[in-house]
Design a protein around this motif. Structure first.
Motif, mmCIF file in Angstrom:
data_model
loop_
_atom_site.group_PDB
_atom_site.id
_atom_site.type_symbol
_atom_site.label_atom_id
_atom_site.label_comp_id
_atom_site.label_asym_id
_atom_site.label_seq_id
_atom_site.Cartn_x
_atom_site.Cartn_y
_atom_site.Cartn_z
ATOM 1 N N GLY A 1 -2.287 5.687 -0.917
ATOM 2 C CA GLY A 1 -2.874 4.387 -0.592
ATOM 3 C C GLY A 1 -3.104 3.488 -1.796
ATOM 4 N N SER A 2 -2.636 3.884 -2.956
ATOM 5 C CA SER A 2 -2.736 3.005 -4.131
ATOM 6 C C SER A 2 -1.904 1.755 -3.904
ATOM 7 C CB SER A 2 -2.195 3.707 -5.378
ATOM 8 O OG SER A 2 -3.178 4.486 -5.986
ATOM 9 N N PRO A 3 -2.292 0.659 -4.566
ATOM 10 C CA PRO A 3 -1.393 -0.495 -4.543
ATOM 11 C C PRO A 3 -0.160 -0.149 -5.388
ATOM 12 C CG PRO A 3 -3.244 -0.908 -6.017
ATOM 13 C CD PRO A 3 -3.490 0.424 -5.391
ATOM 14 N N PHE A 4 0.999 -0.622 -4.968
ATOM 15 C CA PHE A 4 2.241 -0.345 -5.700
ATOM 16 C C PHE A 4 3.013 -1.652 -5.861
ATOM 17 C CE2 PHE A 4 6.776 0.609 -5.849
ATOM 18 C CZ PHE A 4 6.816 1.503 -6.899
ATOM 19 N N ILE B 1 0.872 -1.172 0.000
ATOM 20 C CA ILE B 1 0.000 0.000 0.000
ATOM 21 C C ILE B 1 0.913 1.227 0.000
ATOM 22 C CG2 ILE B 1 -1.709 1.298 1.354
ATOM 23 C CD1 ILE B 1 -2.923 -1.268 0.274
ATOM 24 N N PRO C 1 10.586 2.373 -2.382
ATOM 25 C CA PRO C 1 9.300 2.568 -1.685
ATOM 26 C C PRO C 1 8.729 1.305 -1.035
ATOM 27 C CG PRO C 1 9.104 3.030 -4.064
ATOM 28 C CD PRO C 1 10.538 2.764 -3.796
ATOM 29 N N LEU D 1 1.642 7.426 -2.706
ATOM 30 C CA LEU D 1 0.632 7.584 -3.760
ATOM 31 C C LEU D 1 -0.791 7.379 -3.227
ATOM 32 C CD1 LEU D 1 2.604 5.648 -6.549
ATOM 33 C CD2 LEU D 1 2.266 8.128 -6.429
#
Lengths: 201, 201
Positions: free
Chosen positions: B59-62, B53, B89, B57
């Motif tokens: 809380g976007s998935p990365f 998470i 990250p 960004l």
């Protein structure tokens, strides 16, 4: 020929990073050219990992192996299109919460040689944004279906009752590592406009 | 020999799925054996996509391309270990919110042949759970470092000042597709205990 044209040609022909101790694979852009490298990774790969926020798993990130295409060979637009069914969690997640990322590696292309997949000179790309359903009646859907079915011949024969639909990633952020020194600055506009410079000559 | 032992041996020797129209690659387990297939994917692959998470960004998935190992060849334990730096990250995200998934495909192994990477018979695996730092003074760290440095020879020479540390995925859920008919039911215990049946004979 105008000075502008000369500049564009010099830009396109410039020599690979002098710092390189590693020969570049045929066709691989100079790592200094972030937009070209990212677009090359998207054009060359046929699959990647699409991550969504899992509604089944308490908001955990959920990465899924998917096929994609950004265009027929030689005519990619940089936008990854997918052919997904809501029988699979990825499409269901996207319809609830579009936040998503799509991740590609140079490693499966074979051009990293004996370099480790995590070595920064083996390029890797994460496109982050929103995963959206493409209107099936739009001209974009026609472009995307041609892009997908050309690169993935068996897709056209996938079961009709699975209701596969075309999705796309609307790119908001780009994370590219293709050399030492951390991620390369690259905006979505720089990425999407890459290659269009030629049309101004 | 007890009946239990006979049952275990018959289980291990059973013939591949009779429904298959596709020959299995050498060494690939029968798709009916979910635990064996998942463990094979983890043992054979050297890299995958680790999704967190993203705190950068919103809380976007990365998803990030990473190398991993679950043990020296032939002695994998099923737990993926990673060698990460907080300059990247993924490690930073994990230290803030451990929710994570790790995704692997059969496709880069070459055994899917001309089958599409999204075809369900080209196996794919997503392990979801918590990404955790391994105590550097523990015997687990010793096992994991041996596992990582054996499969990824260059890791031992990666820059000391990047402070690479060993992380592991504590598996809470398994999503495996290796045939038609949807994900295979497979619990973390079934996955982790696979292969230990032999020790009861």
């Amino acid at each position: 020929m105008e000075l502008k044209s000369v500049a564009v040609i010099l830009f396109l022909l410039r020599v690979p990073a002098a710092t390189s101790g590693r020969p570049l694979a045929a066709g691989k852009p100079d790592p200094d050219d972030a937009a070209a490298t990212a677009r090359w990774l998207v054009a060359q790969n046929s699959w990647g990992v699409l991550s969504t926020i899992s509604s089944d798993l308490g908001g955990s990130p959920f990465g899924n192996v998917v096929s994609f295409s950004d265009g027929v060979p030689g005519e990619g637009c940089g936008i990854p299109y997918f052919y997904l069914t809501t029988l699979d969690p990825t499409a269901r997640d996207a319809l609830t919460d579009g936040r998503s990322s799509f991740t590609l590696s140079e490693f499966p292309l074979g051009s990293c040689g004996k370099i480790d997949p995590e070595n920064p000179t083996c390029a890797k790309l994460t496109l982050t944004g929103k995963l959206k359903l493409v209107d099936s009646q739009s001209s974009e859907a026609e472009f995307a279906q041609d892009a997908l079915f050309t690169k993935h011949r068996e897709m056209k024969d996938w079961p009709k009752n699975h209701n596969f639909q075309i999705f796309k990633l609307e790119i908001e952020d780009i994370f590219l590592i293709d050399w030492f020194g951390g991620p390369k600055p690259l905006s979505p506009a720089q990425y999407l406009n890459h290659g269009k410079e030629l049309s101004v000559i």
